[in-house]
Structures are given as C-alpha cells and as structure tokens.
Design a protein around this motif. Structure first.
Motif, PDB file in Angstrom:
ATOM      1  N   TYR A   1     -21.694   9.891  24.302  1.00 14.85           N
ATOM      2  CA  TYR A   1     -22.612   8.650  23.728  1.00 14.85           C
ATOM      3  C   TYR A   1     -22.527   7.289  24.501  1.00 14.85           C
TER       4      TYR A   1
ATOM      5  N   LEU B   1     -32.000   6.471  22.474  1.00 12.33           N
ATOM      6  CA  LEU B   1     -32.278   7.029  20.941  1.00 12.33           C
ATOM      7  C   LEU B   1     -31.739   8.353  21.084  1.00 12.33           C
ATOM      8  N   ARG B   2     -31.553   8.981  22.280  1.00 12.33           N
ATOM      9  CA  ARG B   2     -30.931  10.346  22.332  1.00 12.33           C
ATOM     10  C   ARG B   2     -29.411  10.293  22.029  1.00 12.33           C
ATOM     11  N   SER B   3     -29.100   9.456  22.515  1.00  9.58           N
ATOM     12  CA  SER B   3     -27.423   9.196  22.440  1.00  9.58           C
ATOM     13  C   SER B   3     -27.066   8.948  20.999  1.00  9.58           C
ATOM     14  N   PHE B   4     -27.879   8.042  20.252  1.00 14.44           N
ATOM     15  CA  PHE B   4     -27.779   7.762  18.702  1.00 14.44           C
ATOM     16  C   PHE B   4     -27.994   9.136  18.190  1.00 14.44           C
ATOM     17  N   LEU B   5     -28.736  10.045  18.377  1.00 12.89           N
ATOM     18  CA  LEU B   5     -29.115  11.097  17.190  1.00 12.89           C
ATOM     19  C   LEU B   5     -28.163  12.093  17.617  1.00 12.89           C
ATOM     20  N   ARG B   6     -27.434  12.162  18.768  1.00 15.18           N
ATOM     21  CA  ARG B   6     -26.319  13.198  18.881  1.00 15.18           C
ATOM     22  C   ARG B   6     -25.165  13.115  18.030  1.00 15.18           C
TER      23      ARG B   6
END
Length: 91
Positions: free
Chosen positions: A38, A86-91
């Motif tokens: 993250y 956004l990708r890091s938040f959704l993982r």
C-alpha cells in the motif's frame, strides 16, 4: 501571459512541486519503515502526480508545444498517479 501572472504561476507551480516532493518523500520513508505494498503504491502515485506538475512547467517553457498539449501531458501523468493511488486503496 502578462509578466505579473507569469510570476504568480511560476511561484504557484514551485510551491506545488515542493509540496509534491515532500509528500512523496514522507510516503517513501513510511514505505521503507513498514514495507507494505500500500505504501509503495502510494509513493508511486504521489511521484506520478508530482511529475505531472514538474513536466507541465518544463514542457511549456522549453518546448514549442501549445498550452493544450502541455495540459494533456500533465493530465496524463496526474491521472496515472491517481490510478495508482486508487489501486492501492482498493487492495
């Protein structure tokens, strides 16, 4: 662009660049301390956004690109940064 507004724009972009570099550095130090995916992705995202701010000034001042072309280049870099965040938040 008038002289006064050019100075204001240059100062504003410099402040944005410094804030972006500081945010990226803090995120990177947190990543080194914690080692999480993250924080790594957040660092990359902030770096892309900061790069977008940086390239806009360089491209406009040092190339023959139009203002629209420069804004497109900046927007692509910033969009990539937000996508990574956004990708890091959704993982």
């Amino acid at each position: 662009m008038t002289g006064d507004w050019a100075v204001v724009l240059t100062l504003t972009r410099a402040i944005l660049l410094l804030l972006g570099l500081a945010t990226t550095a803090v995120s990177f130090r947190a990543y080194l301390r914690e080692g999480t995916r993250y924080l790594r992705d957040a660092t990359i995202g902030f770096a892309f956004i900061t790069f977008g701010v940086l390239i806009e000034g360089f491209l406009y001042q040092l190339t023959a690109l139009t203002l629209t072309q420069v804004h497109v280049a900046e927007s692509v870099a910033i969009a990539c940064g937000f996508l990574v965040l956004l990708r890091s938040f959704l993982r």
